[in-house]
Design a protein around this motif. Structure first.
Motif, PDB file in Angstrom:
ATOM      1  N   GLY A  61       0.790  -1.225   0.000  1.00  0.00           N
ATOM      2  CA  GLY A  61       0.000   0.000   0.000  1.00  0.00           C
ATOM      3  C   GLY A  61       0.817   1.266   0.000  1.00  0.00           C
ATOM      4  O   GLY A  61       0.364   2.297  -0.519  1.00  0.00           O
ATOM      5  N   LEU A  62       2.047   1.218   0.560  1.00  0.00           N
ATOM      6  CA  LEU A  62       2.812   2.453   0.744  1.00  0.00           C
ATOM      7  C   LEU A  62       4.134   2.487  -0.011  1.00  0.00           C
ATOM      8  O   LEU A  62       4.877   3.466   0.116  1.00  0.00           O
ATOM      9  N   ARG A  63       4.442   1.477  -0.814  1.00  0.00           N
ATOM     10  CA  ARG A  63       5.768   1.436  -1.435  1.00  0.00           C
ATOM     11  C   ARG A  63       5.962   2.552  -2.459  1.00  0.00           C
ATOM     12  O   ARG A  63       7.088   2.986  -2.701  1.00  0.00           O
ATOM     13  N   LYS A  64       4.900   2.997  -3.089  1.00  0.00           N
ATOM     14  CA  LYS A  64       4.992   4.094  -4.055  1.00  0.00           C
ATOM     15  C   LYS A  64       3.992   5.180  -3.665  1.00  0.00           C
ATOM     16  O   LYS A  64       3.053   5.483  -4.403  1.00  0.00           O
ATOM     17  N   ALA A  65       4.206   5.734  -2.482  1.00  0.00           N
ATOM     18  CA  ALA A  65       3.269   6.732  -1.959  1.00  0.00           C
ATOM     19  C   ALA A  65       3.247   7.977  -2.845  1.00  0.00           C
ATOM     20  O   ALA A  65       4.292   8.446  -3.314  1.00  0.00           O
ATOM     21  N   ARG A  66       2.049   8.476  -3.069  1.00  0.00           N
ATOM     22  CA  ARG A  66       1.861   9.656  -3.917  1.00  0.00           C
ATOM     23  C   ARG A  66       1.081  10.722  -3.156  1.00  0.00           C
ATOM     24  O   ARG A  66       0.372  10.418  -2.194  1.00  0.00           O
ATOM     25  N   ARG A  67       1.225  11.938  -3.616  1.00  0.00           N
ATOM     26  CA  ARG A  67       0.462  13.022  -3.007  1.00  0.00           C
ATOM     27  C   ARG A  67      -1.038  12.791  -3.208  1.00  0.00           C
ATOM     28  O   ARG A  67      -1.840  13.032  -2.322  1.00  0.00           O
ATOM     29  N   VAL A  68      -1.408  12.344  -4.405  1.00  0.00           N
ATOM     30  CA  VAL A  68      -2.783  11.912  -4.662  1.00  0.00           C
ATOM     31  C   VAL A  68      -2.784  10.397  -4.540  1.00  0.00           C
ATOM     32  O   VAL A  68      -2.276   9.698  -5.422  1.00  0.00           O
ATOM     33  N   PRO A  69      -3.311   9.852  -3.443  1.00  0.00           N
ATOM     34  CA  PRO A  69      -3.147   8.421  -3.162  1.00  0.00           C
ATOM     35  C   PRO A  69      -3.898   7.532  -4.150  1.00  0.00           C
ATOM     36  O   PRO A  69      -4.976   7.878  -4.633  1.00  0.00           O
ATOM     37  N   THR A  70      -3.276   6.388  -4.434  1.00  0.00           N
ATOM     38  CA  THR A  70      -3.945   5.348  -5.195  1.00  0.00           C
ATOM     39  C   THR A  70      -4.953   4.656  -4.282  1.00  0.00           C
ATOM     40  O   THR A  70      -5.049   4.953  -3.087  1.00  0.00           O
ATOM     41  N   ARG A  71      -5.708   3.717  -4.850  1.00  0.00           N
ATOM     42  CA  ARG A  71      -6.711   3.015  -4.042  1.00  0.00           C
ATOM     43  C   ARG A  71      -6.055   2.239  -2.907  1.00  0.00           C
ATOM     44  O   ARG A  71      -6.520   2.275  -1.773  1.00  0.00           O
ATOM     45  N   ARG A  72      -4.957   1.537  -3.208  1.00  0.00           N
ATOM     46  CA  ARG A  72      -4.266   0.771  -2.169  1.00  0.00           C
ATOM     47  C   ARG A  72      -3.674   1.685  -1.108  1.00  0.00           C
ATOM     48  O   ARG A  72      -3.792   1.421   0.098  1.00  0.00           O
ATOM     49  N   GLN A  73      -3.051   2.772  -1.537  1.00  0.00           N
ATOM     50  CA  GLN A  73      -2.498   3.723  -0.574  1.00  0.00           C
ATOM     51  C   GLN A  73      -3.600   4.353   0.259  1.00  0.00           C
ATOM     52  O   GLN A  73      -3.440   4.556   1.469  1.00  0.00           O
ATOM     53  N   GLY A  74      -4.726   4.641  -0.367  1.00  0.00           N
ATOM     54  CA  GLY A  74      -5.847   5.237   0.358  1.00  0.00           C
ATOM     55  C   GLY A  74      -6.389   4.325   1.439  1.00  0.00           C
ATOM     56  O   GLY A  74      -6.747   4.782   2.530  1.00  0.00           O
TER      57      GLY A  74
END
Length: 272
Positions: A61-74
């Motif tokens: 979920g966090l390996r490619k954290a973005r400012r606008v989160p992906t579904r997994r990061q969210g």
């Protein structure tokens, strides 16, 4: 061998007899490094698997954290935000809560993952149903509690705040101080451990009992006749107990983490 499979095997070996699960199922034989201090049995392997899966989910979920989160990061941020809102900010406040977020997050999701192994097929046992694991979490809380208080107040003031209640006549401290010593520094970690362990242990035994009784009524029982219909009742009870165990797994992780935050808040407060 799981508690369920052992109970079913015992029923089958006994013909029409019924053998409920017992506490010995929580102490399985060693599998790896038998006879050494590093011996691993089935429950230890379940714990390792639970932690590995938990770390993998957070990594994905966090390996490619973005400012606008992906579904997994969210999803991961939503989960961490739940801990931040309910334990760190609400109980400790934003400033103190930020410092102890790693402990609160690890405690909540670690206990939750190990609790949920009790209802996962092929695992079938809560990793926290053995005393050593709840005690490990409780000792981590105990260390954090003392560290937070000493860091905030210094050693002498921290122990004074914990042992001597404000507004109490000084002669009463000869009675109350030993009571507070036992309550805060001995009973507290033990009660945290036992609450978690007993809830998971008893729930697991009841769930296994329901399904082993179902197997007895439908498969191994002989000449039961109309009594075999009780297998429908025990099967339904087993399904209900599984759902109940799912709720208890979440609730116990929540309560343990909430008490962790409360104890840290008490240690950093100006008065007991």
């Amino acid at each position: 061998m799981t508690a369920t499979s052992t109970a079913l095997a015992a029923s089958a070996a006994g013909g029409d007899g019924f053998y409920p699960p017992g506490l010995e199922e929580f102490f399985p034989a060693g599998i790896f490094f038998v006879g050494t201090p590093f011996e691993m049995n089935r429950i230890v392997l379940v714990r390792i698997l639970a932690v590995a899966v938990l770390l993998l989910l957070f990594y994905i979920g966090l390996r490619k954290a973005r400012r606008v989160p992906t579904r997994r990061q969210g999803l991961v941020e939503l989960a961490v935000g739940f801990v931040k809102t309910n334990f760190a900010d609400d109980v400790l406040g934003e400033q103190v809560g930020r410092r102890y977020m790693p402990l609160l997050t690890g405690t909540f999701f670690g206990i939750l993952a190990m609790n949920l192994t009790g209802i996962i097929p092929a695992l079938n046992i809560a990793s926290t149903s053995i005393f050593i694991m709840p005690l490990t979490f409780a000792l981590a809380v105990y260390v954090a509690f003392i560290y937070a208080g000493i860091k905030k107040h210094g050693g002498f003031s921290f122990f004074r705040n914990q042992l001597f209640l404000p507004g109490v006549p000084w002669p009463m401290h000869f009675i109350l101080a030993p009571v507070e010593l036992i309550n805060v520094f001995i009973v507290r970690p033990l009660s945290l451990s036992l609450r978690l362990m007993l809830n998971m242990l008893v729930g697991h035994l009841l769930m296994v009992l329901c399904f082993s009784a179902t197997h007895f009524f439908f498969v191994t029982g002989e000449d039961l006749g109309i009594l075999s219909v009780f297998g429908v009742v025990t099967l339904a009870a087993g399904v209900v107990m599984t759902l109940f165990e799912f709720v208890i797994a979440i609730l116990q992780a929540y309560v343990f983490t909430l008490l962790t935050a409360v104890y840290i808040q008490q240690s950093v407060a100006e008065e007991h």
